[in-house]
Design an enzyme around this catalytic site. Structure first.
Site, mmCIF file in Angstrom:
data_model
loop_
_atom_site.group_PDB
_atom_site.id
_atom_site.type_symbol
_atom_site.label_atom_id
_atom_site.label_comp_id
_atom_site.label_asym_id
_atom_site.label_seq_id
_atom_site.Cartn_x
_atom_site.Cartn_y
_atom_site.Cartn_z
ATOM 1 C CG ASP A 258 -1.196 -26.347 -23.023
ATOM 2 O OD1 ASP A 258 -2.246 -26.637 -23.182
ATOM 3 O OD2 ASP A 258 -0.697 -25.906 -24.261
ATOM 4 C CD GLU B 238 -6.345 -28.064 -29.327
ATOM 5 O OE1 GLU B 238 -5.547 -28.084 -30.387
ATOM 6 O OE2 GLU B 238 -6.048 -28.823 -28.448
ATOM 7 C CG HIS C 143 1.603 -25.614 -30.289
ATOM 8 N ND1 HIS C 143 0.273 -24.796 -29.859
ATOM 9 C CD2 HIS C 143 1.558 -26.956 -30.032
ATOM 10 C CE1 HIS C 143 -0.197 -25.665 -29.146
ATOM 11 N NE2 HIS C 143 0.402 -26.969 -29.429
ATOM 12 C CG ASP C 144 -0.965 -27.781 -32.590
ATOM 13 O OD1 ASP C 144 0.250 -28.574 -32.221
ATOM 14 O OD2 ASP C 144 -1.704 -27.685 -31.707
ATOM 15 C CG ASP D 112 -4.094 -30.514 -25.431
ATOM 16 O OD1 ASP D 112 -3.828 -29.784 -26.446
ATOM 17 O OD2 ASP D 112 -4.143 -31.938 -25.489
HETATM 18 C C1 NOJ Z 1 -3.386 -30.231 -29.221
HETATM 19 C C2 NOJ Z 1 -2.216 -29.415 -29.216
HETATM 20 O O1 NOJ Z 1 -2.271 -28.309 -29.090
HETATM 21 C C3 NOJ Z 1 -1.186 -30.546 -29.757
HETATM 22 O O2 NOJ Z 1 0.161 -29.751 -29.882
HETATM 23 C C4 NOJ Z 1 -1.193 -31.771 -29.312
HETATM 24 O O3 NOJ Z 1 -0.434 -32.528 -30.051
HETATM 25 C C5 NOJ Z 1 -2.529 -32.403 -29.210
HETATM 26 N N1 NOJ Z 1 -3.570 -31.532 -28.536
HETATM 27 C C6 NOJ Z 1 -2.546 -33.608 -28.179
HETATM 28 O O4 NOJ Z 1 -2.490 -33.298 -26.915
#
Ligand code: NOJ
Length: 542
Positions: A97, A240, A314-315, A198
């Site tokens: 990541d 992302e 994971h989000d 990210d």
């Molecule tokens: C996206 C990530 O997937 C998330 O988990 C994170 O809180 C934010 N970016 C900030 O880095």
């Protein structure tokens, strides 16, 4: 032959919740190493690890204080090298990541920047004078509150799009960019297989103009990064990008552009939300819309660019809870989701536990919540008059901790995740939903994933074939993939109701994969059971 990642399946690990070996209730690198045989058995090509770097964990590793060190709870750099090596021996690559929109406020760069406004590090971050005694702009942080934090010492504000402990890096500064590329090359030299980037669409921000995503210099920066790190390598890169449209996704992922391999777009995972309202407010998912959105991306990126395919991460809430049924049809609907996603064109991602059908958890007390986003939301909405019950329901439905509950390995205490009390509660269904039980049952969700992964690797019709939607009933998703005279038909019932479908063109066929049974079916008069999914290597009769 295409690129390796075009027939690959990538498995996402949230290290904190995967497997603890040293009895502190927190997953670690040795835990990942101990499960490589399992991952090899599943058949995945690469592992994307959520951040494992040194971090004070304000946002569980997405706040990095040292990019070249490993988080103490997770292990050592030596263990990381060992993981890369041992994974490679099994033909598995490690995708790191890359969190470079921001650092932790405990990163040495930020400490120097804050302590000494004259230091060269000051300009690594974004500092502005107050405007009329207040924040320089109205911009809000993704985690709530202003995106500007006041620094008493210098009388200036610094910019943070996430928590105040995650100050944004200033990408306008060429020295910052150089530091990032050097750091990336440090990891490339260790033999990693790629980067998941990210919130990469935020790096071109221009706070003065209220521009956060898709800033004017974003693609210029990515081309520069490509030149300095990625060119002439076989690395996979996935950005992302919450703000991507298909046209923007092509800019990133058209090989001619020399930027990234692919991006994560999030249109399909937001269909249960209202436009321009926070994610916590939801409506029922429309299958018609879902088909429309998936089809749009399949078609738009058919010839230029590349899709990533995923239901959860994971989000996000657990796939089976968000798109299927996590009650009586859990097994059928989890397999249905796997079949639909894994036979599309693109690179599929599996989020840990998805392959055994792990579910959301019903949180009953805010004290059970670890996630900064959910905690901030709770406070903010409590103050607006929402009840505890309402808020916990929203968090149980959309909160990020659903995905972060420990991996369920077996039916023993703490689901075999740890000998100590885990950092986050284990879902109570671990006694039935766990890896050990899945491996022992030839009909389990795990083996559906295993079969789909193997099928993609050996069938170009899946990795590179054309996609076309088959018009049918509202809650049935059917599509055909075709390549050099071979075709695959996928039919899935996205509902609890029996659906009668007629596809007379194909007549009687035997599925090569199904979530009920593999008996021959008459497609001219098909009755789909709840969440039934079937895939056929078809021959036309007409
Ligand atoms: C996206 C990530 O997937 C998330 O988990 C994170 O809180 C934010 N970016 C900030 O880095």
């Amino acid at each position: 032959m295409g690129k390796w990642w075009q027939s690959a399946v990538i498995y996402q690990i949230y290290p904190r919740s995967f497997k603890d070996t040293n009895g502190d209730g927190i997953g670690d690198l040795a835990g990942i190493i101990s499960k490589l045989d399992y991952l090899e058995k599943l058949g995945v090509t690469a592992l994307w690890l959520c951040p494992v770097y040194r971090s004070p964990n304000d946002d569980n590793g997405y706040d990095i204080s040292d990019y070249r060190q490993i988080m103490a709870e997770f292990g050592t750099l030596g263990q990381m090298e060992d993981l890369i090596k041992k994974a490679k021996q099994r033909g598995i690559k490690i995708v790191m990541d890359l969190v470079v929109n921001h650092t932790s406020d405990e990163h040495q760069w930020f400490i120097e920047a804050k302590n000494d406004p004259k230091s060269k590090y000051r300009d690594y971050y974004i500092w502005r004078d107050p405007k009329a005694g207040k924040e320089p702009t109205e911009l809000k942080s993704v985690f709530g509150g202003s995106a500007w934090e006041y620094d008493e010492q210098s009388g200036q504000y610094y910019f943070h799009q996430f928590s105040r402990k995650q100050p944004d890096l200033n990408w306008e500064n060429p020295v910052v960019r150089k530091e990032v590329y050097e750091m990336m090359n440090f990891w490339v030299a260790k033999g990693i297989g790629g980067f998941r980037m990210d919130v990469i669409d935020l790096i071109g921000k221009v706070p003065e103009k209220n521009i956060t995503s898709n800033g004017p210099k974003l693609h210029e920066y990515l081309k520069e990064m490509h030149q300095n790190v990625l060119a002439d390598t076989k690395l996979v890169t996935v950005g992302e990008t919450w703000g991507a449209t298909p046209d923007i996704a092509k800019l990133y992922s058209d090989p001619e552009q020399k930027e990234l391999s692919m991006v994560f777009q999030f249109e399909h995972v937001q269909l249960d939300q209202f436009p321009n309202r926070p994610k916590w407010f939801t409506r029922p998912l429309s299958v018609v819309k879902l088909k429309e959105v998936i089809t749009k991306w399949q078609v738009e990126l058919a010839d230029v660019g590349w899709n990533s395919l995923f239901w959860n991460n994971h989000d996000l809430p657990r796939a089976v809870s968000a798109f299927g049924d996590d009650g009586i049809y859990r097994v059928q609907s989890a397999k249905m989701l796997a079949i639909v996603l894994h036979l599309l064109k693109g690179t599929p991602y599996i989020y840990q536990g998805e392959e055994i059908g792990m579910t959301n958890l019903k949180f009953t007390d805010i004290a059970q919540i670890d996630d900064i986003e959910s905690k901030n939301m709770y406070q903010e909405y409590k103050a607006k008059g929402y009840s505890n019950e309402e808020l916990l329901q929203m968090i149980s439905h959309k909160g990020r901790d659903n995905a972060r509950t420990p991996m369920q390995w077996d039916a023993t205490k703490n689901a075999g995740f740890s000998s100590a009390k885990p950092w986050l509660a284990v879902a109570p269904n671990y006694q039935t939903i766990n890896v050990k039980a899945a491996l022992a049952d030839k009909e389990s969700i795990f083996y559906t994933y295993q079969k789909l992964i193997a099928y993609r690797k050996s069938h170009e019709v899946i990795s590179v074939g054309d996609y076309s939607l088959v018009e049918t009933k509202a809650e049935v998703f059917a599509y055909v993939r075709s390549y050099e005279g071979q075709s695959v038909l996928v039919i899935a019932n996205f509902s609890k109701n029996v659906q009668k479908v007629a596809l007379p063109k194909y007549q009687i066929q035997t599925p090569f994969i199904a979530n009920y049974d593999n008996s021959p079916r008459d497609l001219a008069q098909l009755e789909l059971r709840p969440y039934e999914a079937l895939a056929f290597e078809i021959t036309d009769h007409l």
